[in-house]
Design a protein around this motif. Structure first.
Motif: not given
Length: 119
Positions: A42-60, A68-75
């Motif tokens: 499972f690959y969560p990413v650490l930066n919103e721009d990278y997630a946007v690129r994958i969602a826009r360019d690959w998932n579509v 693009v989803t955003r969520f919080e996990v205990e550090s």
């Protein structure tokens, strides 16, 4: 009386397609679904721009829609996963083995939110 502060969290993003997003919705926006056999990580990413690129360019292209989803996990929990650089300087992700996903989900704080949608 001692006040306990909530544990620190780290914001993560995940680009996702419509099928996975529906499974997240069915969990009441609290958990990621189990991986498929061909998805050992499972690959969560650490930066919103990278997630946007994958969602826009690959998932579509592959699924007809990308989110693009955003969520919080205990550090403290996340510290077990070294940050992986998957290309450029800002292409940073975590690699969570599929068999650890239930435990990962247990450390999500709050809800998984959709922050971008592409069609």
């Amino acid at each position: 009386m001692q006040m306990t502060s909530p544990s620190a969290t780290t914001t993560l993003w995940r680009p996702t397609g419509p099928v996975e997003l529906e499974l997240v919705r069915e969990s009441n926006w609290r958990a990621w679904p189990p991986r498929l056999p061909e998805q050992p990580i499972f690959y969560p990413v650490l930066n919103e721009d990278y997630a946007v690129r994958i969602a826009r360019d690959w998932n579509v292209k592959h699924d007809g829609a990308g989110f693009v989803t955003r969520f919080e996990v205990e550090s403290e929990f996340l510290s077990r996963y070294p940050v992986q650089q998957a290309g450029g300087r800002t292409i940073l992700e975590l690699w969570v083995p599929a068999e650890e996903l239930d435990e990962f989900n247990a450390h999500i704080v709050g809800e998984i939110q959709v922050v971008h949608e592409f069609r």
